[in-house]
Design an enzyme around this catalytic site. Structure first.
Site, mmCIF file in Angstrom:
data_model
loop_
_atom_site.group_PDB
_atom_site.id
_atom_site.type_symbol
_atom_site.label_atom_id
_atom_site.label_comp_id
_atom_site.label_asym_id
_atom_site.label_seq_id
_atom_site.Cartn_x
_atom_site.Cartn_y
_atom_site.Cartn_z
ATOM 1 N N ASN A 321 24.247 -17.045 9.375
ATOM 2 C CA ASN A 321 22.850 -17.418 9.121
ATOM 3 C C ASN A 321 22.711 -18.841 8.603
ATOM 4 O O ASN A 321 21.597 -19.373 8.579
ATOM 5 C CB ASN A 321 22.229 -16.444 8.118
ATOM 6 C CG ASN A 321 21.490 -15.306 8.796
ATOM 7 O OD1 ASN A 321 20.354 -15.424 9.223
ATOM 8 N ND2 ASN A 321 22.186 -14.186 8.929
ATOM 9 N N CYS A 408 18.530 -9.573 1.637
ATOM 10 C CA CYS A 408 19.139 -9.614 2.966
ATOM 11 C C CYS A 408 18.801 -10.975 3.563
ATOM 12 O O CYS A 408 18.987 -11.985 2.887
ATOM 13 C CB CYS A 408 18.657 -8.457 3.829
ATOM 14 S SG CYS A 408 16.867 -8.302 3.961
ATOM 15 N N SER A 409 18.279 -11.016 4.766
ATOM 16 C CA SER A 409 17.894 -12.306 5.340
ATOM 17 C C SER A 409 16.496 -12.707 4.875
ATOM 18 O O SER A 409 16.318 -13.725 4.202
ATOM 19 C CB SER A 409 17.954 -12.250 6.871
ATOM 20 O OG SER A 409 19.280 -12.027 7.310
ATOM 21 N N ASP A 410 15.492 -11.912 5.240
ATOM 22 C CA ASP A 410 14.114 -12.229 4.873
ATOM 23 C C ASP A 410 13.621 -11.429 3.682
ATOM 24 O O ASP A 410 12.610 -11.789 3.081
ATOM 25 C CB ASP A 410 13.185 -11.978 6.068
ATOM 26 C CG ASP A 410 13.532 -12.875 7.254
ATOM 27 O OD1 ASP A 410 13.921 -14.034 7.015
ATOM 28 O OD2 ASP A 410 13.431 -12.411 8.395
ATOM 29 N N LYS A 450 6.885 -5.440 7.087
ATOM 30 C CA LYS A 450 6.002 -5.720 8.219
ATOM 31 C C LYS A 450 5.773 -4.435 9.025
ATOM 32 O O LYS A 450 6.332 -4.251 10.109
ATOM 33 C CB LYS A 450 6.602 -6.822 9.079
ATOM 34 C CG LYS A 450 6.824 -8.117 8.305
ATOM 35 C CD LYS A 450 7.682 -9.110 9.082
ATOM 36 C CE LYS A 450 6.967 -9.611 10.308
ATOM 37 N NZ LYS A 450 7.737 -10.667 10.999
ATOM 38 N N ARG A 454 6.811 -3.759 12.896
ATOM 39 C CA ARG A 454 7.909 -2.809 13.057
ATOM 40 C C ARG A 454 7.451 -1.511 13.732
ATOM 41 O O ARG A 454 8.220 -0.888 14.453
ATOM 42 C CB ARG A 454 8.516 -2.483 11.690
ATOM 43 C CG ARG A 454 9.110 -3.698 10.986
ATOM 44 C CD ARG A 454 10.324 -4.233 11.727
ATOM 45 N NE ARG A 454 10.930 -5.361 11.027
ATOM 46 C CZ ARG A 454 10.766 -6.619 11.375
ATOM 47 N NH1 ARG A 454 10.025 -6.934 12.445
ATOM 48 N NH2 ARG A 454 11.348 -7.584 10.685
ATOM 49 N N CYS A 1003 -4.509 27.130 -14.136
ATOM 50 C CA CYS A 1003 -5.653 28.029 -14.328
ATOM 51 C C CYS A 1003 -5.164 29.377 -14.845
ATOM 52 O O CYS A 1003 -4.151 29.915 -14.376
ATOM 53 C CB CYS A 1003 -6.419 28.189 -13.021
ATOM 54 S SG CYS A 1003 -7.778 29.373 -13.113
ATOM 55 N N CYS A 1022 -14.017 34.080 -23.676
ATOM 56 C CA CYS A 1022 -12.623 34.367 -24.024
ATOM 57 C C CYS A 1022 -11.869 33.142 -24.502
ATOM 58 O O CYS A 1022 -10.805 33.272 -25.115
ATOM 59 C CB CYS A 1022 -11.890 34.976 -22.823
ATOM 60 S SG CYS A 1022 -11.784 33.901 -21.383
ATOM 61 N N CYS A 1049 -15.988 32.794 -17.392
ATOM 62 C CA CYS A 1049 -15.101 33.055 -16.260
ATOM 63 C C CYS A 1049 -15.574 34.296 -15.510
ATOM 64 O O CYS A 1049 -16.427 35.043 -15.990
ATOM 65 C CB CYS A 1049 -13.657 33.223 -16.728
ATOM 66 S SG CYS A 1049 -13.395 34.645 -17.808
#
Length: 1078
Positions: A321, A408-410, A450, A454, A1003, A1022, A1049
């Site tokens: 690279n 890595c690279s980018d 990306k 991709r 609950c 209750c 309830c």
């Protein structure tokens, strides 16, 4: 001028996406699937033994025994093979083949699919925008949760600040949040806030950006709370062949290790780490230093560990690279640093490997050299390399307590793979549903993977070299970890499969565009829905039942190729996407997704081994039912049932099966909305016994399927109550119950009341048994008490016994209530008649035998319970069996795609269902015991001084032929007068204590978990904490000095109603006695 129409016209967002015209090849064809909001079918036609449809969202092919559902953006290529075959190649490795009868038809559909799968000319051509606009357009005030769930949770919106606090960064002495990238002026693929050492200035960061590829400077993204070591990420340095250096870059890299020494994890005496950093103070984000020397780290703050620089490439690739202007760090230039190369392949090698894998997985017929062919693809070898790299990073942070810098690279492909995978290995928070969402949003979306390039949905770009399944490869590694550590992830395999599908589907806007800057510029977040609305924490479909919360174990996976598994759920073609899954998943789907009734298609697919003997013959003859391979679908025999039904004169109301047991009436099938009945007066006395046997055997088969053998004894005891339950017949002319509060002219409904039936005749039994059967039918009153939005259907637990409380759904009842509730699922209606005094009366069908009456000390209690059920059931409304509109296909999720099947999770849900049914059964048994104690306490004479009550009442027995004479006999008067002294309940003297909010995570009734969209509600009676579905009714509670309606309830609501009915009946019983004495 004033008469002219206004020049402005207000339009809705959905008007920008009008529906397209449907093109049909045959007029008789119908769209074979329910469309999503904003989805419009454009083409509908026929193939060989299949129906094919193309919408603006998906390709749908319905074969005889299977269904193919593929989003258009998941299709990579369409090819024509063998003149009559269409081959659809998908981005997730699947290949779909469709055959046509003529070459012209095949070419026509090839053109249609090719046009539909072209790259979008503009971003609005993606379906995610139309879907969100139509979701807003169809939303009403009652459906507000639909729009609310389109957005991610607060843990995603405020993830940066929450993560800083959670990981314990010292923003005073070691780190600072830099806003140099505000408005993305430094780097468009980075977020706006960056975490760097506190003494690094913004000017130095600008200088470092000129030396790193794409200006992606080293920034810290994670801190391990146990060791204090951090993980940083960046792109490659631009050294080139000239060997360039940058002093600020070298200083920034070494400063990361020094900042870790200033912010260590302090060990507590108990061995647990504690962070001494102050996270609540103001940070140094806006400080602009002239020189970093004025804010250099304090000497003696700790010896910094040697920083590990992990380069994802091989050493050869890194050096190569340099010809492109890149390169790698030299250890001579970066003091106290060590460089390690991982040897991971680039995107071009990964793309080729994936193409080979797709070719191998879709070979027809099955290749004989499968293992060697799979090895030649090198897909598993690439996964092994990624896992090894992540393990190196995790070991350095956890075991060696060293900071790590990954690139890595980018810095936007292999870097997020390693960093995010290492964070999952280190931090158990990222293995939860909530943490995994934060991880994807941070490491993949914020730091600029990306996705558009991709995944291949970037507009006006045809560069195939940019496409690569990078994110799919990372999800495959998560699948490998989930396979090796099945108890350490809160999500299951279905969660990962769904994430793969919507990475490419473009139904949600989460993975659109290439970076955060593009998403904000295009306003994608506000114009599309979030994928986390489907994969949210409250969705039980994606919850791993084996998950062990609270574990802080650092994962160390086996990275060898022989330990890895091919992800068959994604890569291998599904021979039948709907059939194998429906039979196993039907009982676990959310009720709303099954529709109000069983779909005819699902009934056809029922396994015959779970059916009974000839159901029609057995019902007519009264023979015992044995489990054989008979037809499970009764819809095919509906005509035979109707032909067997008979009718006589009169407009009597239809009577259900349990009523027929007592009244000896033959069953009759419904026909539309007409209400007819048949009366057969000359029935033999054994007909009720035969039908009782049918009910019992049907119950046995249902129980044998739904319940394990471990609770067989409990089932038998509870079933004994069902054997005695039927209908209490009352004289048609005299046995009426008057409702004083009813003043409307609407129709009321028949009241099926349990009674005791033996051999077709009603016997004199204790009212305690009646009360037992009463309890089983009490739940009927809850049918209309729990409204629920269809958009909330995935929030309900799959296997709870509370599905029966949801209106408009199929009657999927608990096993202990089958005998009573099954008849009530029919449309049982009654007539409202006027009595002589003008009041409405509810008439009970049937004739009361002279031998039946309630006597003894339980007379009052029995009548009170009957009155209570009369009032409750009268207001209920039951749906007919025939549904006017077709039910949605039960194998589809909210995204219109199939629900991924997981055999292990299905078996675990079966075990969970059995456990919950057993708990529910025990609760009902406890309730029965409490009811019996209450009856005995109520009917027992109070302990008080003896007194003479003979002069208080004058007993006059009238002989007018009324059936109520025996009720007011001399023998029952003393007991009634004694029972009028009601003892004071201990609860009436106590104040209800509320359960604190922080102590209730589920609950109290349905055991569903509370989260952002399912809030807590206290019952004023209750004091327990319930969800909105279990606690939304209001009643005054005078015992608690609450005279205005307050929230209670459902259980307390029923109890209070029973108590009030008992008091009212007690008052009604006193009136005849008083009149008689006067």
């Amino acid at each position: 001028m004033g008469d002219e129409p206004p020049s402005l016209e207000y339009i809705q967002a959905k008007d920008l996406f009008p529906p397209r015209e449907l093109v049909k090849e045959e007029e008789k064809l119908q769209v074979p699937f329910p469309v999503l909001p904003g989805e419009g079918v454009e083409y509908l036609g026929s193939a060989n033994d299949a129906v094919i449809a193309i919408s603006n969202y998906r390709l749908h092919i319905k074969f005889k025994d299977s269904v193919v559902n593929v989003p258009l953006r998941m299709i990579e290529a369409v090819e024509s093979r063998d003149m009559f075959q269409l081959q659809i190649i998908c981005k997730d490795s699947k290949v779909v083949r469709c055959h046509f009868s003529t070459f012209k038809q095949c070419q026509e559909w090839l053109k249609r699919l090719s046009r539909a799968t072209l790259r979008p000319a503009k971003q609005e051509d993606l379906f995610a925008f139309a879907y969100h606009a139509w979701c807003q357009g169809v939303c009403t005030d009652e459906e507000e949760p639909l729009i609310h769930l389109c957005r991610p949770g607060d843990h995603v919106k405020s993830r940066f600040q929450i993560e800083l606090k959670r990981m314990g960064f010292d923003l005073q002495n070691a780190w600072r949040v830099s806003e140099i990238n505000n408005n993305y002026k430094l780097c468009q693929s980075y977020p706006q806030k960056l975490l760097v050492p506190v003494w690094i200035t913004d000017k130095e960061l600008e200088n470092v950006a000129t030396f790193r590829s794409w200006k992606r400077i080293p920034v810290v993204v994670y801190r391990h709370t146990r060791t204090g070591a951090v993980i940083a990420r960046c792109s490659q340095p631009e050294i080139s062949w000239w060997g360039w250096r940058n002093a600020d870059d070298e200083y920034l890299v070494t400063s990361i290790a020094k900042a870790c020494a200033l912010n260590p994890a302090v060990r507590m005496p108990n061995g647990n780490p504690s962070n001494k950093g102050n996270n609540d103070g103001s940070d140094n984000s806006d400080t602009d230093f002239d020189s970093s020397l004025t804010a250099c780290p304090v000497e003696g703050g700790g010896v910094p560990q040697k920083l590990l620089i992990v380069d994802a490439r091989s050493y050869t690739a890194a050096v190569a690279n340099r010809a492109k202007g890149g390169g790698c760090e030299c250890e001579e230039y970066y003091p106290n640093c060590e460089v390690a190369f991982m040897g991971m392949a680039n995107i071009h090698s990964i793309r080729n490997s994936f193409q080979y894998l797709r070719a191998v997985c879709n070979q027809v017929p099955d290749p004989g050299n499968w293992l060697s062919a799979l090895e030649s693809t090198k897909w598993l070898q690439h996964l092994s390399a990624m896992l090894k790299a992540a393990t190196v990073v995790a070991s350095a942070v956890d075991r060696e307590e060293r900071p790590v810098l990954v690139h890595c690279s980018d810095g936007w492909d292999r870097t997020p793979q390693i960093v995010s995978l290492a964070k999952i290995l280190l931090d158990p928070y990222y293995r939860t549903l909530e943490g995994f969402q934060v991880l994807v949003e941070t490491d993949w979306l914020d730091y600029g993977h990306k996705f558009a390039d991709r995944c291949g949905h970037q507009e006006n770009r045809e560069d195939q070299n940019e496409q690569c399944p990078v994110f799919l490869q990372w999800l495959d590694c998560i699948h490998q970890l989930l396979f090796q550590f099945p108890c350490h992830f809160e999500f299951n395999h279905a969660f990962l499969v769904k994430l793969v599908q919507h990475t490419y589907s473009c139904l949600y806007g989460t993975f659109l565009a290439n970076n955060l800057c593009e998403r904000e510029m295009r306003n994608i977040y506000k114009r599309t829905c979030s994928v986390w609305s489907l994969l949210r924490t409250g969705n039980k479909i994606f919850h791993n039942l084996l998950y062990m919360p609270g574990s802080d174990l650092v994962l160390h996976p086996v990275c060898h190729v022989r330990a890895l598994q091919l992800w068959t759920a994604v890569y291998l073609p599904a021979t039948s996407p709907c059939t194998p899954m429906d039979d196993r998943m039907e009982m676990y789907l959310t009720p709303a997704s099954q529709g109000p009734q069983f779909h005819a298609r699902s009934l056809v697919r029922l396994p015959k081994t779970r059916s009974m003997d000839n159901l029609l013959t057995a019902c007519d003859s009264g023979g015992l039912l044995t489990r054989t391979s008979s037809d499970p679908n009764l819809n095919n025999h509906q005509g035979n049932l109707e032909s067997c039904s008979s009718s006589k004169e009169g407009n009597e109301t239809e009577i259900c099966d349990i009523q027929q047991q007592a009244l000896s009436i033959e069953p009759k099938e419904e026909d539309g909305n007409d209400s007819k009945s048949t009366d057969h007066e000359n029935e033999d006395s054994g007909s009720a016994t035969n039908q009782n046997n049918n009910e019992q055997n049907a119950l046995n088969n249902i129980l044998s399927i739904a319940k394990p053998d471990s609770i067989q004894c409990k089932r038998d005891r509870f079933k004994s109550v069902l054997e005695k339950s039927s209908v209490i017949p009352v004289p048609s002319n005299e046995g009426t119950i008057t409702d004083d509060n009813s003043h409307s002219n609407g129709t009321s409904e028949h009241l099926p009341v349990p009674a005791l039936v033996t051999n077709g005749s009603v016997q004199n039994k204790s009212c305690v048994d009646v009360s037992k059967a009463m309890k089983l039918s009490t739940e009927l009153s809850r049918t209309d008490k729990k409204p629920v939005f269809q958009t909330q259907r995935d929030e309900f637990s799959f296997c709870t016994s509370n599905w029966d409380s949801l209106p408009g759904m199929m009657r999927s009842v608990p096993i202990c209530e089958v005998g009573l509730r099954r008849p009530l699922s029919y449309d049982c209606s009654t007539r409202s008649q006027h009595s002589r005094n003008g009041r409405h009366t509810m008439k009970l069908t049937g004739n009361l035998p002279a031998s039946f009456h309630c006597s003894g000390p339980f007379t009052k209690r029995c009548r009170c319970v009957m009155a209570c059920h009369t009032k409750q059931v009268q207001g209920s409304r039951f749906l007919p069996l025939a549904c006017p509109s077709p039910a949605p296909l039960i194998y589809q999720d909210d995204d219109g795609l199939p629900i991924p099947s997981d055999v292990v999770q299905q078996r675990l849900r079966q075990m969970e269902a059995s456990y919950k049914q057993e708990v529910d059964l025990l609760r009902r048994q406890v309730w029965e015991l409490q009811l019996q104690l209450e009856i005995r306490q109520y009917c027992a004479p109070p302990s008080e001084p003896e007194a003479d009550y003979e002069d208080d009442f004058t007993c006059v027995k009238e002989s007018d032929g009324s059936d109520m004479d025996d009720l007011y006999s001399d023998k029952s008067e003393d007991r009634l007068s004694e029972a009028s002294w009601e003892p004071v309940d201990k609860k009436e003297t106590e104040v209800t204590r509320w359960v604190p909010d922080h102590m209730a995570s589920h609950c109290f009734n349905c055991d569903c978990e509370f989260w952002l969209a399912k809030r807590r509600h206290h019952c004023r009676n209750c004091g327990n904490v319930f969800c909105a579905a279990c606690c939304h009714l209001k009643l005054p509670i005078p015992d608690q000095q609450l005279y205005d309606p307050v929230l209670v309830c459902n259980t307390c609501y029923d109890h209070i109603q029973v108590s009030r009915a008992r008091e009212l009946m007690s008052q009604q019983l006193k009136k005849p006695l008083t009149a008689a004495s006067s």
